[in-house]
Design an enzyme around this catalytic site. Structure first.
Site, PDB file in Angstrom:
ATOM      1  N   GLU A  86       1.123  -0.905  -0.212  1.00 45.86           N
ATOM      2  CA  GLU A  86       0.219  -0.461   0.068  1.00 45.86           C
ATOM      3  C   GLU A  86       1.038   1.311  -0.063  1.00 45.86           C
ATOM      4  O   GLU A  86       1.390   1.617   0.634  1.00 45.86           O
ATOM      5  CB  GLU A  86      -1.045   0.036   1.403  1.00 45.86           C
ATOM      6  N   LYS A 126      -8.928   2.263  -2.129  1.00 46.13           N
ATOM      7  CA  LYS A 126      -9.382   1.558  -0.403  1.00 46.13           C
ATOM      8  C   LYS A 126     -11.148   2.184  -0.302  1.00 46.13           C
ATOM      9  O   LYS A 126     -11.362   3.345  -0.922  1.00 46.13           O
ATOM     10  CB  LYS A 126      -8.804   1.645   0.264  1.00 46.13           C
ATOM     11  N   CYS A 133      -4.755  -3.195   2.851  1.00 42.20           N
ATOM     12  CA  CYS A 133      -5.623  -3.166   3.702  1.00 42.20           C
ATOM     13  C   CYS A 133      -6.668  -3.330   4.352  1.00 42.20           C
ATOM     14  O   CYS A 133      -7.450  -4.358   4.663  1.00 42.20           O
ATOM     15  CB  CYS A 133      -4.858  -1.614   4.585  1.00 42.20           C
ATOM     16  N   GLY A 146      22.934   8.694  27.179  1.00 38.68           N
ATOM     17  CA  GLY A 146      22.487   9.476  28.877  1.00 38.68           C
ATOM     18  C   GLY A 146      23.301   7.684  30.223  1.00 38.68           C
ATOM     19  O   GLY A 146      21.971   7.930  29.969  1.00 38.68           O
ATOM     20  N   LYS A 184       2.916  16.924  30.466  1.00 35.23           N
ATOM     21  CA  LYS A 184       4.617  15.859  29.796  1.00 35.23           C
ATOM     22  C   LYS A 184       3.979  14.731  29.380  1.00 35.23           C
ATOM     23  O   LYS A 184       5.565  15.973  28.160  1.00 35.23           O
ATOM     24  CB  LYS A 184       5.441  15.347  31.422  1.00 35.23           C
TER      25      LYS A 184
END
Length: 584
Positions: free
Chosen positions: A44, A126, A162, A331, A553
């Site tokens: 696809e 599709k 798909c 790190g 966050k």
């Protein structure tokens, strides 16, 4: 019964690199032809890469895709492949769709074409457009309304894309109504843990519904947070597996199929879900019978931990390579998270391209510093030590910080140091945060959240340990040195930002925490349901509040490889500002 040799090219492409993807398609078509293929297929949107997201709304990009498709058809013929049908996914637009409020601008289509004789013999789009999880295809595309069928050497081959297989109705029952001998579905289906089993059962079920053999061709590689694992499958009309491709490996599956002959009076008109059968005859006569020699093979399945680890490696490698970076910087604390990220990075881009920095403070234990150095010795990555103690003392001499502010300063100094080295030397920084920490906000903004990519962003802490143990065990089985020091796996997790600190000072034991998070984050269960599952109400409410208040966050965390059904990002979209809290 007529015979057909099918070539399924499970390839990796790059979004936007139309010229490069074209060359990849040409190269694999040559390979398919050398294997004697009679029908060649690519995944696809292979020509443009997938997903293109808002590039689909940019007319210049759509037109570039359409022009490249026509050029590809001509080049295939010029190279002597004009009589070889090649199915290629690309980005198209509707020629006659009228502008309408709520429709994507330009009416783009997630399309595929059959290239034959130097031309586009057939184009289709599709039909089912997914609009869940990471998919926003109602935003980007208009649906197709045909059942495309090509006749190849006397076999009618129905074509799908798909989601046409994942949803009930549409092209699967229509393929039965059209009396197709083969249903070929090209896919760019993102990897999720355990999805290979789901995928196999889906294809088996759809083959029985379609009443014909199904060839399910899948993409391989990575794009931003998504990983594509390949695992292309061919099953017969009874649902028996005929061939299965490897996971996380680029390649071509070539197999000989005995298929029903096309009907002399083939069905026409409108069939299931209002789909109109669109037929194109490429070659009417069956091939002269030949001795079938291509079986496609049955690749061994990966166990669960190897599968997830492989996805993390492929995801990181794709992000680094496709964004033209040359090296990564980590790190190294001596802990399990950074150790696993380092092992993944070494497997993804090679230890010569991995740079690790130990950044001890006055609270760093000798064993943590030693574990970081031992990891570097075992893996062969580039390693240095830069103490943050002088920087920390300079800050503390200028401003009076205590408690959490003092702890977070250490993390932010490390983040600043990593970014400085990144700028100076040209590496990209990898953030080592895991899903458990991100869920409850147990990370420092502009500190340990610093990075261009988070390889284990979607992996719970309990799985981190399991993956580390698997990677070491796999190394031992191959006679290699296990990359991760045993001490990094066995010692209690700690941020080491104050004396004697361990994660359980602030968090429940990880097996309990992860079980609660799985119910709340991945399964959208509320507090009452989680308590009913056997967890302490006070602990549940506390945990859920930590998750809810940490949304700001997570929005600022870098992208990272998605391996679950609900990763933080496009899968799970919640408002930052919200007063809703689960009941007490």
């Amino acid at each position: 019964m007529p015979q057909l040799r099918l070539a399924l090219n499970q390839i990796d492409t790059r979004v936007g690199d139309i010229a490069g993807n074209t060359e990849t398609i040409l190269r694999w078509t040559r390979h398919s032809a050398e294997q004697g293929a009679h029908l060649v297929a690519f995944p696809e949107m292979a020509l443009t890469g997938y997903p293109v997201e808002d590039l689909a709304l940019r007319s210049s990009f759509v037109e570039a895709s359409r022009a490249a498709l026509r050029t590809l058809a001509v080049r295939l013929a010029e190279e002597g492949f004009g009589d070889l049908p090649v199915v290629v996914g690309y980005l198209d637009r509707s020629e006659n769709d009228q502008p309408k409020f709520g429709r994507p601008a330009g009416s783009p289509r997630d399309a595929a074409a059959v290239l034959y004789g130097g031309e586009v013999a057939l184009a289709y789009s599709k039909h089912h457009l997914p609009n869940y999880g990471v998919f926003d295809e109602f935003r980007y595309f208009v649906p197709g309304d045909t059942l495309p069928v090509i006749r190849v050497h006397g076999v009618d081959v129905a074509l799908a894309i798909c989601e046409d297989l994942w949803q009930d109705g549409g092209r699967v029952p229509a393929a039965r109504s059209a009396e197709a001998g083969l249903l070929l579905s090209i896919n760019a289906s993102p990897y999720e843990r355990d999805k290979d089993d789901t995928r196999l059962e889906l294809v088996r079920k759809r083959a029985q519904e379609a009443g014909c053999t199904i060839a399910y061709l899948a993409m391989m590689g990575g794009q931003d947070e998504l990983v594509f694992d390949g695992d292309s499958i061919v099953v017969d009309r009874d649902g028996e597996v005929v061939a299965r491709a490897p996971q996380f490996s680029e390649g071509c599956v070539v197999l000989d199929l005995d298929l029903p002959a096309a009907s002399a009076v083939a069905p026409t008109g409108v069939v299931d879900d209002g789909l109109r059968i669109e037929r194109v005859v490429l070659s009417e006569d069956p091939l002269t019978p030949y001795d079938p020699s291509m079986t496609g093979g049955h690749a061994d399945r990966l166990d669960d931990d190897e599968e997830v680890y492989s996805a993390l490696v492929v995801g990181l490698r794709a992000y680094v390579v496709k964004n033209n970076f040359r090296s990564v910087l980590i790190g190294l604390s001596g802990g399990i998270d950074s150790a696993l990220v380092a092992a993944i990075a070494c497997d993804a881009v090679g230890p010569a391209n991995v740079y690790g920095v130990s950044m001890p403070s006055k609270y760093s234990s000798d064993h943590s510093k030693g574990d970081a150095a031992e990891l570097a010795r075992r893996t062969g990555l580039n390693f240095r030590t830069v103490s943050i103690a002088p920087m920390f003392d300079a800050y503390m001499g200028s401003v009076d910080l205590t408690g959490l502010a003092e702890e977070n300063l250490q993390s932010r100094l490390r983040g600043t140091l990593l970014m400085a080295i990144s700028n100076q030397e040209g590496h990209i920084v990898l953030a080592p945060g895991n899903k458990s920490e991100l869920a409850v906000g147990y990370s420092t903004l502009y500190g340990d959240s610093v990075g261009a990519y988070g390889p284990i962003k979607d992996v719970y802490k309990t799985s981190i340990f399991r993956l580390a143990e698997w990677r070491n065990r796999a190394a031992e089985e191959r006679g290699e040195t296990p990359p991760i020091p045993e001490n990094s796996i066995t010692k209690p997790p700690s941020a080491e930002l104050r004396p004697g600190q361990v994660d359980t000072d602030s968090l429940p034991d990880y097996p309990v925490l992860d079980a609660i998070l799985d119910l709340y984050v991945d399964r959208d269960q509320g507090a009452d349901a989680i308590v009913a599952a056997g967890y302490d109400r006070e602990l549940v409410v506390k945990t859920l509040r930590m998750v809810d208040t940490a949304e700001y966050k997570r929005r600022q965390y870098p992208p990272g490889t998605k391996i679950s059904a609900k990763g933080f990002g496009k899968d799970r979209r919640l408002p930052i500002t919200s007063s809703w809290r689960e009941s007490v």
